[in-house]
Structures are given as C-alpha cells and as structure tokens.
Enzyme design. Structure first.
Site, PDB file in Angstrom:
ATOM      1  N   TRP A 147       0.803  -1.221   0.000  1.00  0.00           N
ATOM      2  CA  TRP A 147       0.000   0.000   0.000  1.00  0.00           C
ATOM      3  C   TRP A 147       0.839   1.275   0.000  1.00  0.00           C
ATOM      4  O   TRP A 147       0.301   2.347  -0.225  1.00  0.00           O
ATOM      5  CB  TRP A 147      -0.955   0.030   1.213  1.00  0.00           C
ATOM      6  CG  TRP A 147      -0.313  -0.330   2.527  1.00  0.00           C
ATOM      7  CD1 TRP A 147      -0.367  -1.547   3.148  1.00  0.00           C
ATOM      8  CD2 TRP A 147       0.470   0.509   3.391  1.00  0.00           C
ATOM      9  NE1 TRP A 147       0.343  -1.519   4.324  1.00  0.00           N
ATOM     10  CE2 TRP A 147       0.860  -0.264   4.504  1.00  0.00           C
ATOM     11  CE3 TRP A 147       0.890   1.846   3.316  1.00  0.00           C
ATOM     12  CZ2 TRP A 147       1.640   0.244   5.546  1.00  0.00           C
ATOM     13  CZ3 TRP A 147       1.669   2.359   4.350  1.00  0.00           C
ATOM     14  CH2 TRP A 147       2.039   1.560   5.438  1.00  0.00           C
ATOM     15  N   ASN A 148       2.130   1.169   0.277  1.00  0.00           N
ATOM     16  CA  ASN A 148       2.888   2.427   0.455  1.00  0.00           C
ATOM     17  C   ASN A 148       3.309   3.073  -0.872  1.00  0.00           C
ATOM     18  O   ASN A 148       3.448   4.287  -0.952  1.00  0.00           O
ATOM     19  CB  ASN A 148       4.098   2.208   1.368  1.00  0.00           C
ATOM     20  CG  ASN A 148       5.042   1.146   0.863  1.00  0.00           C
ATOM     21  OD1 ASN A 148       4.645   0.239   0.136  1.00  0.00           O
ATOM     22  ND2 ASN A 148       6.294   1.244   1.254  1.00  0.00           N
ATOM     23  N   ALA A 172      -2.887  -6.399  -6.086  1.00  0.00           N
ATOM     24  CA  ALA A 172      -2.402  -5.132  -5.539  1.00  0.00           C
ATOM     25  C   ALA A 172      -3.078  -4.879  -4.191  1.00  0.00           C
ATOM     26  O   ALA A 172      -3.978  -5.605  -3.770  1.00  0.00           O
ATOM     27  CB  ALA A 172      -2.697  -4.021  -6.524  1.00  0.00           C
ATOM     28  N   GLU A 174      -5.377  -3.730  -1.300  1.00  0.00           N
ATOM     29  CA  GLU A 174      -6.807  -3.427  -1.178  1.00  0.00           C
ATOM     30  C   GLU A 174      -7.005  -2.031  -0.588  1.00  0.00           C
ATOM     31  O   GLU A 174      -8.042  -1.412  -0.790  1.00  0.00           O
ATOM     32  CB  GLU A 174      -7.509  -4.448  -0.264  1.00  0.00           C
ATOM     33  CG  GLU A 174      -7.642  -5.838  -0.865  1.00  0.00           C
ATOM     34  CD  GLU A 174      -6.329  -6.589  -0.972  1.00  0.00           C
ATOM     35  OE1 GLU A 174      -5.423  -6.341  -0.154  1.00  0.00           O
ATOM     36  OE2 GLU A 174      -6.189  -7.419  -1.894  1.00  0.00           O
ATOM     37  N   GLY A 224       6.479  -6.362   0.920  1.00  0.00           N
ATOM     38  CA  GLY A 224       5.676  -6.153   2.125  1.00  0.00           C
ATOM     39  C   GLY A 224       6.479  -6.498   3.365  1.00  0.00           C
ATOM     40  O   GLY A 224       7.705  -6.379   3.362  1.00  0.00           O
ATOM     41  N   SER A 225       5.797  -6.949   4.396  1.00  0.00           N
ATOM     42  CA  SER A 225       6.461  -7.137   5.691  1.00  0.00           C
ATOM     43  C   SER A 225       7.253  -8.449   5.736  1.00  0.00           C
ATOM     44  O   SER A 225       6.969  -9.395   4.981  1.00  0.00           O
ATOM     45  CB  SER A 225       5.417  -7.121   6.811  1.00  0.00           C
ATOM     46  OG  SER A 225       4.569  -8.234   6.699  1.00  0.00           O
ATOM     47  N   GLU A 246      10.881  -8.615  -1.499  1.00  0.00           N
ATOM     48  CA  GLU A 246      11.319  -7.264  -1.114  1.00  0.00           C
ATOM     49  C   GLU A 246      10.662  -6.967   0.218  1.00  0.00           C
ATOM     50  O   GLU A 246       9.491  -6.579   0.266  1.00  0.00           O
ATOM     51  CB  GLU A 246      10.839  -6.238  -2.137  1.00  0.00           C
ATOM     52  CG  GLU A 246      11.426  -6.385  -3.509  1.00  0.00           C
ATOM     53  CD  GLU A 246      12.890  -6.053  -3.556  1.00  0.00           C
ATOM     54  OE1 GLU A 246      13.454  -5.609  -2.536  1.00  0.00           O
ATOM     55  OE2 GLU A 246      13.481  -6.267  -4.624  1.00  0.00           O
ATOM     56  N   LEU A 247      11.388  -7.129   1.324  1.00  0.00           N
ATOM     57  CA  LEU A 247      10.740  -7.057   2.633  1.00  0.00           C
ATOM     58  C   LEU A 247      11.166  -5.797   3.381  1.00  0.00           C
ATOM     59  O   LEU A 247      11.578  -4.824   2.774  1.00  0.00           O
ATOM     60  CB  LEU A 247      11.027  -8.347   3.387  1.00  0.00           C
ATOM     61  CG  LEU A 247      10.705  -9.614   2.565  1.00  0.00           C
ATOM     62  CD1 LEU A 247      10.997 -10.872   3.345  1.00  0.00           C
ATOM     63  CD2 LEU A 247       9.273  -9.622   2.059  1.00  0.00           C
ATOM     64  N   CYS A 280      10.252   1.300   2.674  1.00  0.00           N
ATOM     65  CA  CYS A 280      11.134   0.229   3.157  1.00  0.00           C
ATOM     66  C   CYS A 280      12.588   0.682   3.195  1.00  0.00           C
ATOM     67  O   CYS A 280      13.372   0.157   3.979  1.00  0.00           O
ATOM     68  CB  CYS A 280      10.965  -1.026   2.321  1.00  0.00           C
ATOM     69  SG  CYS A 280      11.125  -0.715   0.563  1.00  0.00           S
ATOM     70  N   GLU A 377      11.002  -2.342  12.614  1.00  0.00           N
ATOM     71  CA  GLU A 377      10.905  -1.328  11.559  1.00  0.00           C
ATOM     72  C   GLU A 377       9.754  -0.367  11.895  1.00  0.00           C
ATOM     73  O   GLU A 377       8.595  -0.797  11.954  1.00  0.00           O
ATOM     74  CB  GLU A 377      10.616  -2.016  10.223  1.00  0.00           C
ATOM     75  CG  GLU A 377      10.533  -1.056   9.069  1.00  0.00           C
ATOM     76  CD  GLU A 377      10.207  -1.755   7.748  1.00  0.00           C
ATOM     77  OE1 GLU A 377       9.586  -2.826   7.773  1.00  0.00           O
ATOM     78  OE2 GLU A 377      10.585  -1.212   6.695  1.00  0.00           O
TER      79      GLU A 377
HETATM   80  P1  NAD Z   1       0.935  -6.767   7.086  1.00  0.00           P
HETATM   81  O1  NAD Z   1       2.086  -7.603   7.513  1.00  0.00           O
HETATM   82  O2  NAD Z   1      -0.418  -7.103   7.605  1.00  0.00           O
HETATM   83  O3  NAD Z   1       0.801  -6.729   5.488  1.00  0.00           O
HETATM   84  C1  NAD Z   1       1.866  -6.405   4.636  1.00  0.00           C
HETATM   85  C2  NAD Z   1       1.384  -6.593   3.204  1.00  0.00           C
HETATM   86  O4  NAD Z   1       1.201  -7.976   2.950  1.00  0.00           O
HETATM   87  C3  NAD Z   1       0.026  -5.965   2.884  1.00  0.00           C
HETATM   88  O5  NAD Z   1       0.106  -5.417   1.576  1.00  0.00           O
HETATM   89  C4  NAD Z   1      -0.958  -7.132   2.928  1.00  0.00           C
HETATM   90  O6  NAD Z   1      -2.072  -6.953   2.077  1.00  0.00           O
HETATM   91  C5  NAD Z   1      -0.109  -8.259   2.454  1.00  0.00           C
HETATM   92  N1  NAD Z   1      -0.474  -9.570   2.987  1.00  0.00           N
HETATM   93  C6  NAD Z   1      -0.772  -9.872   4.265  1.00  0.00           C
HETATM   94  N2  NAD Z   1      -1.006 -11.196   4.395  1.00  0.00           N
HETATM   95  C7  NAD Z   1      -0.846 -11.740   3.163  1.00  0.00           C
HETATM   96  C8  NAD Z   1      -0.909 -13.056   2.624  1.00  0.00           C
HETATM   97  N3  NAD Z   1      -1.194 -14.132   3.411  1.00  0.00           N
HETATM   98  N4  NAD Z   1      -0.694 -13.236   1.300  1.00  0.00           N
HETATM   99  C9  NAD Z   1      -0.385 -12.186   0.502  1.00  0.00           C
HETATM  100  N5  NAD Z   1      -0.277 -10.927   0.945  1.00  0.00           N
HETATM  101  C10 NAD Z   1      -0.493 -10.700   2.264  1.00  0.00           C
HETATM  102  O7  NAD Z   1       1.294  -5.331   7.510  1.00  0.00           O
HETATM  103  P2  NAD Z   1       0.711  -3.873   7.259  1.00  0.00           P
HETATM  104  O8  NAD Z   1       0.045  -3.384   8.510  1.00  0.00           O
HETATM  105  O9  NAD Z   1      -0.050  -3.727   5.980  1.00  0.00           O
HETATM  106  O10 NAD Z   1       2.089  -3.133   7.106  1.00  0.00           O
HETATM  107  C11 NAD Z   1       2.936  -3.181   8.235  1.00  0.00           C
HETATM  108  C12 NAD Z   1       4.315  -3.584   7.922  1.00  0.00           C
HETATM  109  O11 NAD Z   1       4.490  -4.097   6.627  1.00  0.00           O
HETATM  110  C13 NAD Z   1       5.190  -2.373   7.972  1.00  0.00           C
HETATM  111  O12 NAD Z   1       5.608  -2.162   9.288  1.00  0.00           O
HETATM  112  C14 NAD Z   1       6.322  -2.722   7.087  1.00  0.00           C
HETATM  113  O13 NAD Z   1       7.307  -3.366   7.835  1.00  0.00           O
HETATM  114  C15 NAD Z   1       5.761  -3.705   6.126  1.00  0.00           C
HETATM  115  N6  NAD Z   1       5.594  -3.178   4.772  1.00  0.00           N
HETATM  116  C16 NAD Z   1       6.692  -3.184   3.991  1.00  0.00           C
HETATM  117  C17 NAD Z   1       6.613  -2.682   2.713  1.00  0.00           C
HETATM  118  C18 NAD Z   1       7.821  -2.657   1.831  1.00  0.00           C
HETATM  119  O14 NAD Z   1       7.899  -1.825   0.951  1.00  0.00           O
HETATM  120  N7  NAD Z   1       8.765  -3.583   1.998  1.00  0.00           N
HETATM  121  C19 NAD Z   1       5.415  -2.183   2.229  1.00  0.00           C
HETATM  122  C20 NAD Z   1       4.290  -2.216   3.048  1.00  0.00           C
HETATM  123  C21 NAD Z   1       4.396  -2.730   4.329  1.00  0.00           C
END
Ligand code: NAD
Length: 477
Positions: A147-148, A172, A174, A224-225, A246-247, A280, A377
């Site tokens: 989402w960022n 992408a 939601e 993502g995370s 890419e975490l 990130c 983070e």
């Molecule tokens: P989150 O861990 O709930 O989700 C992270 C992302 O993963 C979201 O886009 C979510 O839709 C997706 N996701 C979650 N479960 C999934 C699954 N089982 N299968 C596929 N996709 C899934 O966290 P959040 O509250 O959305 O974001 C918090 C943390 O995520 C941040 O603190 C940061 O560390 C990390 N983050 C990193 C990036 C990056 O660019 N690396 C981007 C967004 C978030």
C-alpha cells in the site's frame, strides 16, 4: 476530486464485484469500494495468464517493447489525474504522488528497452560441440504489491514480467487500489493482448493460498512485511518455485566526522519525511559521530518541527497523513516505549488531532539499543539519533539488526567509502545522498530483508531462466 471506480481485470475484461470500503487517511471518509475476487475469478485469471503467456512469449521483443512504451506514454499523459487518486487513497502529498508515477514510468521504459537485450551466450566447447545458453521467460508470475507505493511497486513487477516475456497476475493492495488500477488501465489502452496482465484484489491470504501453489504460476514476487514474506517464501518453497522477496528494512545512516552536520541533517529530514517514513528504504537509525552529534540532532529536530503537515492535496503540505490507523498505533507504541527507556523527544511525539491519521516527524535521541524502535521497523515518521565514537562502532551498530535493505553514509573520505562498501550488510548502500535505487540499478535486500532483485539487468534476470542447449555436431572439415 474524482476517485476511479475500482474493478478487477481478468482476461482483458473489467469486472465489478462486492468488496470492502476504501478509506481516505486524510479525513477517514470512504472513497469507494475495492472489489473482492472470488475463487472462480482467480481460476479465470490463471487460465488467462496461461493463455497470455503462450502468446506473449512468442511475441517479438521489439513488439513487446512498443506496447509497454505506449503504456508508459499514456501514464505520463495521465499523471495529474492519477496522482490525485493516489493522494486520496494513500495520503502522500500530491507532488510526491506525481514523482512516484513518473519514477514508475522511468522503470517501465527502462525495462521495456532492456527487455530487447535478453541475450544468451555461445560457449565453444571444442570441435563438434557447442553449448548455447538461452534466456527464456520463466512463465506466469503471481505478484503481490503493498500500500505504500501504489503505482511504482506494481509498475516494477509488471514491467519486469512483461519486458521479459512473462504474463502476470497482480494482486495489488486493497487499501490503495487506484495506483495499480490506473497502471493496468494504461496497459489495456496501449493494446496489451488479453490475459498477459491480470489484476485482482480480495482477501490477501485466500488469494496467495490459491495462486502461489498453483501449477500455472512459475514465480512469486512480493513486497511487504518480513513475516508475510517468510510465509509466502515458505509456501513457494514447498511448491519448488523461485521468489523475489522485497521485505522490510531499518535503514542505518552513518554520519562521519568529516561532513557538515547542518546540511546533512537538512537532507536527512527531507528523506525521512518522504511518504511520512512509510518506505522500506527510509533512513531511520542515525549513527552520528560524537563531534557532530548535538549540532546534527538539534538541526534535525528544528527542521522536522518546521514541516507543514496536512492533507496531501494542499500544495503546501510537506508531510501527509499516515496511510492507515495501524501506523498511528505503531508510532504511539514505539514512542511510549522509547520514552520509558529514557530517550529524549526532540520533536513531535504525539498524534495530531483525532480525524485523519496525522503524526508529526518525531525525533528521538539517545535511545538504548534495546528500545523497540531500534529493533522493529517503524515504517513511519520516526528518526532515531544516537552518537558513535568511530566508524567501526557505527558499522557494527548498522549491522546489528537482522535487516539489510538500504543503508546510507555521509563522508568525504575515500577510505571510509571503501570500508563502508565492503562491510555494511545491505543490498543497497548510498553515499552522500538518499536515492537508494533507480530504474537501472538492482534493488533488494540481504538477511531478513529478502532476496531476489528488482530493477537493472539483475532484476530482469529474475524473470528468466537460463536454459543450456548442448549440441554435438559434425565438425567442419
Ligand atoms: P501486514 O504484515 O499485515 O501486510 C503487509 C502486506 O502484505 C500488505 O500489503 C498485505 O495486504 C499483504 N499480505 C498480508 N497477508 C498476506 C498473505 N497471506 N498473502 C499475501 N499478501 C499478504 O502489515 P501492514 O500493517 O499492511 O504493514 C505493516 C508492515 O508491513 C510495515 O511495518 C512494514 O514493515 C511492512 N511493509 C513493507 C513494505 C515494503 O515496501 N517492503 C510495504 C508495506 C508494508
């Protein structure tokens, strides 16, 4: 201000489905509905991606590039309207949304042209024997974007896949779906054949559970995370599929004693405030030589306090709202913990108002190593500043965490640069500026920050396989 109707895109068709509300982080109003794909929609997307791959891999690289470049040109024409939708859904200031889109175009264009140069190689093995290495597209890709960066992150995945001859199903975010929707719309309008690119939204876990192990999918890419990345990487591993992960990161910034603390602090505030720190590669842990420390921290705090905070649609805004309430809760938890452990709050430190997710750029100094913020983070507007006595100490602290994505250093010494280049554990080290990656450079992490690369020839390489054809033939003469 107009926000687009969000739809799924499967096999060249736009589909409407019931779903969940999309919230504007600036005022918590509802912008629209994100449709949720059903399992039948996912199966249709898988079939479409298989058909799309069969067609696209046989399309001449030059013809592929023309379509991809046309999509980038359409995006450039539409940048203003796309930027408004992204500011509405994600909160970042409008000029940053525009820059993100234009950067996405740079990536698409670079990949499109580099995709024409996926050369193999010929290995002469002796009389009558030749090995030929082909670079072939790996197959349909399942991509998960965050989402960022609602446009540039999906753009990287789509461009890498399409430029290499792969088809792709993009799931992408939601929470910020318009960035990807507008990206995909441009490819549709540019004449991309049906099935080559598909877009879905829904329950992330249900979608990844269905797509990742499915035999049609040959590569997983996720941004993502760390916990979600490890979960998806394990799922991919069980199905014996490669993945690009890419975490998260926890960007260290090493400020040596041979630079100007005022200009370095001023540049750091600009970099830290970008996308309200929800990046990130955000610079987060500042390790400043003790000789410059107080001046650097005081300047940082002074500039941070001067940032204009507000709705990203206001052209004077420098720091928009955080993207969702989870980030506010995280900032409150990390700051309370740091204060309880004796950290100095030099700027910010408290949520602003109670409508919209506003949190100021918060400067914390003198944090103990075990403060939560020094380990987790923050993914938000927290800058953590600590003194160090030497470069050795700074590098040791920079490397102390399990993350290794982006790292930064400021120095005029070539010896320091050499030392940093070899010893800092990060996929990307940036010296004397804050641009961690560009279209032509590989971007990615080490340790818990992931593996695989996006961008550059290395990034495109992840979407191909090397096939060796060894040929014994009758030698001439
Ligand atoms: P989150 O861990 O709930 O989700 C992270 C992302 O993963 C979201 O886009 C979510 O839709 C997706 N996701 C979650 N479960 C999934 C699954 N089982 N299968 C596929 N996709 C899934 O966290 P959040 O509250 O959305 O974001 C918090 C943390 O995520 C941040 O603190 C940061 O560390 C990390 N983050 C990193 C990036 C990056 O660019 N690396 C981007 C967004 C978030």
């Amino acid at each position: 201000m107009t926000y687009p109707e969000i739809e799924l895109y499967v096999g060249g068709h736009w589909l409407r489905r019931p779903g969940a509300p999309i919230v504007n982080p600036a005022d918590e109003s509802v912008l629209g509905t994100v449709p949720h794909a059903t399992i039948a929609d996912l199966d249709d997307a898988l079939d479409a991606a298989a058909r799309g791959f069969a067609l696209w891999r046989k399309t001449a690289p030059n013809a592929r590039a023309q379509i991809i470049l046309r999509a980038a040109a359409l995006i450039r024409e539409r940048v203003d309207q796309m930027a408004v939708a992204m500011t509405l859904e994600q909160g970042k200031p409008l000029d940053q949304a525009r820059l993100e889109i234009l950067r996405g175009c740079d990536i698409i264009e670079w990949d499109a042209t580099e995709g024409m140069r996926q050369y193999g190689r010929v290995i002469p093995a002796g009389p009558g024997l030749q090995h030929t290495v082909y670079r072939q597209p790996i197959g349909p890709v399942a991509a998960f974007s965050p989402w960022n960066f609602p446009m540039s992150s999906p753009a990287r995945k789509v461009a890498g896949a399409l430029a290499s001859g792969c088809s792709i199903i993009l799931k992408a975010s939601e929470e910020t779906p318009a960035g990807a929707l507008q990206l995909v719309r441009a490819f549709h309008d540019a004449g991309l054949p049906p099935g080559v690119l598909n877009l879905v939204y829904g329950d992330p876990a249900a979608i990844s559970d269905h797509l990742v192990p499915h035999p049609t999918i040959r590569l997983i890419t996720f941004t993502g995370s760390v916990p979600v990345g490890k979960h998806l990487a394990a799922m991919a591993g069980r199905a014996m599929k490669p993945a690009i992960m890419e975490l998260g990161g926890h960007g260290p910034v090493i400020v040596c004693d041979d630079v100007d603390p005022v200009t370095t602090a001023a540049a750091s505030v600009v970099a830290k405030s970008r996308n309200a720190g929800q990046v990130c590669v955000a610079p987060t842990r500042f390790f400043v030589h003790e000789r410059l420390y107080e001046k650097f921290a005081a300047t940082f705090a002074e500039r941070a306090a001067q940032l204009k905070i507000g709705n990203g649609l206001d052209p004077s805004t420098q720091l928009g709202p955080l993207a969702n309430v989870r980030r506010i809760e995280a900032m409150e938890r990390l700051v309370a913990d740091a204060k309880s452990r004796g950290a100095r709050v030099m700027a910010g430190g408290q949520r602003l108002g109670n409508r919209g997710y506003y949190y100021p750029l918060t400067v914390l100094a003198d944090l103990p190593d075990d403060a939560l913020a020094m380990n987790e983070e923050p993914f938000g507007p927290l800058a953590l500043i600590n003194p160090v006595r030497s470069l050795d100490e700074a590098i040791a602290k920079a490397n102390a965490l399990p993350f290794g994505l982006a790292a930064y250093a400021f120095t005029r010494s070539a010896d320091n640069v050499q030392r940093l280049s070899t010893d800092v554990e990060a996929g990307n080290l940036t010296i004397n500026h804050f641009v961690a990656s560009t279209a032509e450079t590989p971007f990615g992490g080490v340790k818990d920050s992931g593996y695989g690369r996006e961008g550059g020839t290395e990034g495109l390489g992840c979407y191909t396989i090397a096939k060796n054809v060894s040929h014994q033939f009758t030698p001439a003469g």
